[in-house]
Design a protein around this motif. Structure first.
Motif, PDB file in Angstrom:
ATOM      1  N   ALA A 134       0.819  -1.209   0.000  1.00  0.00           N
ATOM      2  CA  ALA A 134       0.000   0.000   0.000  1.00  0.00           C
ATOM      3  C   ALA A 134       0.857   1.264   0.000  1.00  0.00           C
ATOM      4  CB  ALA A 134      -0.923  -0.009   1.220  1.00  0.00           C
ATOM      5  N   GLU A 135       2.162   1.114   0.219  1.00  0.00           N
ATOM      6  CA  GLU A 135       3.061   2.270   0.262  1.00  0.00           C
ATOM      7  C   GLU A 135       3.520   2.719  -1.121  1.00  0.00           C
ATOM      8  OE1 GLU A 135       3.631   3.778   3.200  1.00  0.00           O
ATOM      9  OE2 GLU A 135       2.251   2.275   3.995  1.00  0.00           O
ATOM     10  N   ALA A 136       3.257   1.919  -2.126  1.00  0.00           N
ATOM     11  CA  ALA A 136       3.767   2.216  -3.474  1.00  0.00           C
ATOM     12  C   ALA A 136       2.765   3.034  -4.280  1.00  0.00           C
ATOM     13  CB  ALA A 136       4.083   0.922  -4.210  1.00  0.00           C
ATOM     14  N   THR A 137       3.281   4.056  -4.946  1.00  0.00           N
ATOM     15  CA  THR A 137       2.483   4.832  -5.894  1.00  0.00           C
ATOM     16  C   THR A 137       3.168   4.783  -7.249  1.00  0.00           C
ATOM     17  OG1 THR A 137       1.650   6.359  -4.200  1.00  0.00           O
ATOM     18  CG2 THR A 137       1.595   7.121  -6.484  1.00  0.00           C
ATOM     19  N   LEU A 138       2.417   4.428  -8.268  1.00  0.00           N
ATOM     20  CA  LEU A 138       2.938   4.387  -9.634  1.00  0.00           C
ATOM     21  C   LEU A 138       2.016   5.199 -10.530  1.00  0.00           C
ATOM     22  CD1 LEU A 138       3.494   1.320  -8.294  1.00  0.00           C
ATOM     23  CD2 LEU A 138       4.787   1.151 -10.428  1.00  0.00           C
ATOM     24  N   LEU A 139       2.614   6.058 -11.343  1.00  0.00           N
ATOM     25  CA  LEU A 139       1.870   6.939 -12.231  1.00  0.00           C
ATOM     26  C   LEU A 139       1.968   6.425 -13.666  1.00  0.00           C
ATOM     27  CD1 LEU A 139       3.229  10.365 -10.882  1.00  0.00           C
ATOM     28  CD2 LEU A 139       1.326   8.994 -10.001  1.00  0.00           C
ATOM     29  N   TYR A 140       0.853   6.540 -14.400  1.00  0.00           N
ATOM     30  CA  TYR A 140       0.824   6.065 -15.783  1.00  0.00           C
ATOM     31  C   TYR A 140       0.207   7.128 -16.684  1.00  0.00           C
ATOM     32  CZ  TYR A 140       1.596   1.554 -13.518  1.00  0.00           C
ATOM     33  OH  TYR A 140       2.105   0.531 -12.754  1.00  0.00           O
ATOM     34  N   ALA A 141       0.762   7.246 -17.898  1.00  0.00           N
ATOM     35  CA  ALA A 141       0.231   8.182 -18.885  1.00  0.00           C
ATOM     36  C   ALA A 141       0.319   7.556 -20.271  1.00  0.00           C
ATOM     37  CB  ALA A 141       1.005   9.498 -18.844  1.00  0.00           C
ATOM     38  N   GLY A 142      -0.717   7.775 -21.059  1.00  0.00           N
ATOM     39  CA  GLY A 142      -0.785   7.192 -22.394  1.00  0.00           C
ATOM     40  C   GLY A 142      -2.230   6.864 -22.728  1.00  0.00           C
ATOM     41  N   PRO A 143      -2.469   6.093 -23.776  1.00  0.00           N
ATOM     42  CA  PRO A 143      -3.843   5.776 -24.163  1.00  0.00           C
ATOM     43  C   PRO A 143      -4.609   5.122 -23.014  1.00  0.00           C
ATOM     44  CG  PRO A 143      -2.275   5.050 -25.823  1.00  0.00           C
ATOM     45  CD  PRO A 143      -1.473   5.450 -24.638  1.00  0.00           C
ATOM     46  N   LYS A 144      -5.749   5.698 -22.685  1.00  0.00           N
ATOM     47  CA  LYS A 144      -6.522   5.149 -21.562  1.00  0.00           C
ATOM     48  C   LYS A 144      -6.955   3.723 -21.824  1.00  0.00           C
ATOM     49  CE  LYS A 144     -10.115   6.448 -18.284  1.00  0.00           C
ATOM     50  NZ  LYS A 144     -11.154   7.457 -17.923  1.00  0.00           N
ATOM     51  N   SER A 145      -7.258   3.417 -23.078  1.00  0.00           N
ATOM     52  CA  SER A 145      -7.696   2.059 -23.422  1.00  0.00           C
ATOM     53  C   SER A 145      -6.592   1.047 -23.135  1.00  0.00           C
ATOM     54  CB  SER A 145      -8.103   1.990 -24.895  1.00  0.00           C
ATOM     55  OG  SER A 145      -7.024   2.379 -25.733  1.00  0.00           O
ATOM     56  N   ALA A 146      -5.337   1.410 -23.420  1.00  0.00           N
ATOM     57  CA  ALA A 146      -4.213   0.504 -23.173  1.00  0.00           C
ATOM     58  C   ALA A 146      -3.997   0.323 -21.674  1.00  0.00           C
ATOM     59  CB  ALA A 146      -2.950   1.048 -23.826  1.00  0.00           C
ATOM     60  N   PHE A 147      -4.122   1.416 -20.935  1.00  0.00           N
ATOM     61  CA  PHE A 147      -3.966   1.318 -19.477  1.00  0.00           C
ATOM     62  C   PHE A 147      -5.054   0.439 -18.873  1.00  0.00           C
ATOM     63  CE2 PHE A 147      -5.423   2.842 -15.327  1.00  0.00           C
ATOM     64  CZ  PHE A 147      -4.297   2.550 -14.558  1.00  0.00           C
ATOM     65  N   GLU A 148      -6.297   0.694 -19.269  1.00  0.00           N
ATOM     66  CA  GLU A 148      -7.406  -0.060 -18.681  1.00  0.00           C
ATOM     67  C   GLU A 148      -7.340  -1.536 -19.044  1.00  0.00           C
ATOM     68  OE1 GLU A 148     -10.851   2.094 -19.997  1.00  0.00           O
ATOM     69  OE2 GLU A 148     -10.820   3.431 -18.236  1.00  0.00           O
ATOM     70  N   LYS A 149      -6.811  -1.837 -20.204  1.00  0.00           N
ATOM     71  CA  LYS A 149      -6.687  -3.229 -20.650  1.00  0.00           C
ATOM     72  C   LYS A 149      -5.811  -4.027 -19.687  1.00  0.00           C
ATOM     73  CE  LYS A 149      -5.329  -5.954 -24.712  1.00  0.00           C
ATOM     74  NZ  LYS A 149      -4.818  -5.857 -26.112  1.00  0.00           N
ATOM     75  N   HIS A 150      -4.799  -3.361 -19.129  1.00  0.00           N
ATOM     76  CA  HIS A 150      -3.846  -4.055 -18.256  1.00  0.00           C
ATOM     77  C   HIS A 150      -3.860  -3.519 -16.820  1.00  0.00           C
ATOM     78  CE1 HIS A 150      -2.156  -6.212 -21.653  1.00  0.00           C
ATOM     79  NE2 HIS A 150      -2.117  -5.062 -22.328  1.00  0.00           N
ATOM     80  N   GLN A 151      -4.859  -2.746 -16.497  1.00  0.00           N
ATOM     81  CA  GLN A 151      -4.910  -2.132 -15.169  1.00  0.00           C
ATOM     82  C   GLN A 151      -4.877  -3.176 -14.048  1.00  0.00           C
ATOM     83  OE1 GLN A 151      -8.187   0.544 -14.628  1.00  0.00           O
ATOM     84  NE2 GLN A 151      -7.630   1.079 -12.529  1.00  0.00           N
ATOM     85  N   ALA A 152      -5.633  -4.242 -14.207  1.00  0.00           N
ATOM     86  CA  ALA A 152      -5.689  -5.268 -13.161  1.00  0.00           C
ATOM     87  C   ALA A 152      -4.312  -5.876 -12.923  1.00  0.00           C
ATOM     88  CB  ALA A 152      -6.695  -6.350 -13.545  1.00  0.00           C
ATOM     89  N   THR A 153      -3.550  -6.058 -13.987  1.00  0.00           N
ATOM     90  CA  THR A 153      -2.191  -6.606 -13.836  1.00  0.00           C
ATOM     91  C   THR A 153      -1.277  -5.598 -13.168  1.00  0.00           C
ATOM     92  OG1 THR A 153      -2.494  -7.935 -15.838  1.00  0.00           O
ATOM     93  CG2 THR A 153      -0.238  -7.608 -15.076  1.00  0.00           C
ATOM     94  N   LEU A 154      -1.341  -4.346 -13.610  1.00  0.00           N
ATOM     95  CA  LEU A 154      -0.462  -3.308 -13.062  1.00  0.00           C
ATOM     96  C   LEU A 154      -0.756  -3.026 -11.593  1.00  0.00           C
ATOM     97  CD1 LEU A 154      -0.480  -0.863 -16.112  1.00  0.00           C
ATOM     98  CD2 LEU A 154       1.398  -2.365 -15.387  1.00  0.00           C
ATOM     99  N   GLN A 155      -1.962  -3.294 -11.156  1.00  0.00           N
ATOM    100  CA  GLN A 155      -2.300  -3.060  -9.750  1.00  0.00           C
ATOM    101  C   GLN A 155      -1.541  -3.982  -8.811  1.00  0.00           C
ATOM    102  OE1 GLN A 155      -6.622  -3.194  -9.906  1.00  0.00           O
ATOM    103  NE2 GLN A 155      -6.748  -0.973  -9.720  1.00  0.00           N
ATOM    104  N   ALA A 156      -0.939  -5.032  -9.345  1.00  0.00           N
ATOM    105  CA  ALA A 156      -0.096  -5.894  -8.508  1.00  0.00           C
ATOM    106  C   ALA A 156       1.090  -5.123  -7.948  1.00  0.00           C
ATOM    107  CB  ALA A 156       0.405  -7.088  -9.332  1.00  0.00           C
TER     108      ALA A 156
END
Length: 297
Positions: A134-156
């Motif tokens: 819970a201490e980690a913060t990661l920022l992402y920028a780029g096509p929202k569709s690409a982020f949302e496609k892999h959001q569940a994986t990146l949340q690890a």
């Protein structure tokens, strides 16, 4: 050995420095089939024991997963590794967590688009040991569709700290640089203060609690000053720039008298004096934003 979740998407991690190892470990911990590659294969030992697959080449690593996460020393290293296997990136999503400038991020996005790959640029605001917590913060920028496609994986990597910013690929890097600017400003000021107190044999550990209080109090100014900056109005509800100038002169004189470096207090004073010369003597400290904009221009 990791038990992979049936619904967990495969992911590849390229680069196994301390941060890259932490990223791969976090994916494994959440049950994602994880392929790894590093120039020095020995760094993959513990990850392989935990269930990761060590690819025999960058090309096979990229082709192993629909999501490729790269975290290496700089963007030259990114291109040195991925340019030769660019054709393998077509149809995949590349998430680049390598630190760089916003210009480099945007240029790399254009490069990836030319290869037919979706590109998401990211920034890690955490130490390696915090990744996956819970201490980690990661920022992402780029096509929202690409982020949302892999959001569940990146949340690890940071489930509560996974932040999507905008379609502009450069924003994650720009936020990263801005946060680092604050960090170095605070740390340099603490070090200068500790050097002052050391002349009276006050240990830094004794001062630390009061320093933390001062940092927290200063943080309270941020929201108020942010609104003034956005509105371009700088009412002095606390102290005028002129009042700050007086205090800065004392800080400079104290540093000189005690033989402590005057670089930082001299910079503070010169910046504020320029604001006074520009007509902001009776405005709030937030008016100094114009000095930073002016230097950048």
């Amino acid at each position: 050995m990791t038990t992979f979740a049936p619904s967990a998407s495969p992911v590849t991690v390229v680069g196994l420095g301390l941060m890259g190892q932490a990223l791969a470990s976090a994916f494994l911990a959440k049950g994602h089939p994880t392929t790894v590659w590093n120039r020095s294969a020995g760094k993959a030992g513990e990850l392989v024991e935990a269930g990761a697959v060590l690819a025999d080449s960058v090309e096979s690593a990229v082709e192993a997963s629909p999501l490729v996460v790269v975290c290496v020393s700089d963007y030259d290293a990114v291109h040195g590794l991925l340019d030769p296997v660019g054709a393998s990136l077509a149809g995949r999503t590349l998430v680049n967590l390598t630190t760089a400038s916003s210009t480099q991020a945007r240029e790399t996005a254009a490069w990836a688009a030319g290869l037919g790959a979706d590109y998401v640029d990211g920034a890690i605001l955490a130490l390696p040991q915090a990744i996956g917590t819970a201490e980690a913060t990661l920022l992402y920028a780029g096509p929202k569709s690409a982020f949302e496609k892999h959001q569940a994986t990146l949340q690890a990597l940071g489930e509560t700290g996974t932040v999507y910013l905008d379609e502009d690929h450069g924003l994650s890097a720009l936020y990263d640089m801005s946060v680092l600017s604050i960090m170095w400003g605070v740390l340099n000021s603490f070090l200068h203060a500790a050097a002052l107190l050391a002349t009276a044999n006050v240990k830094a550990t004794v001062f630390a609690e009061m320093a933390t209080t001062a940092i927290n109090v200063t943080a309270d100014y941020v929201s108020a000053y942010a609104q003034q900056i956005d509105e371009e109005k700088f009412p002095a509800t606390d102290a005028t720039v002129n009042v700050h100038v007086g205090g800065m002169r004392h800080l400079l004189e104290e540093s000189e008298a005690l033989g402590v470096s005057t670089d930082l207090p001299r910079f503070f004073l010169e910046l504020a004096q320029r604001a006074v010369s520009d007509g902001h003597a009776e405005d709030s400290y937030a008016a100094l934003i114009k000095q930073f904009r002016g230097r950048a221009a």
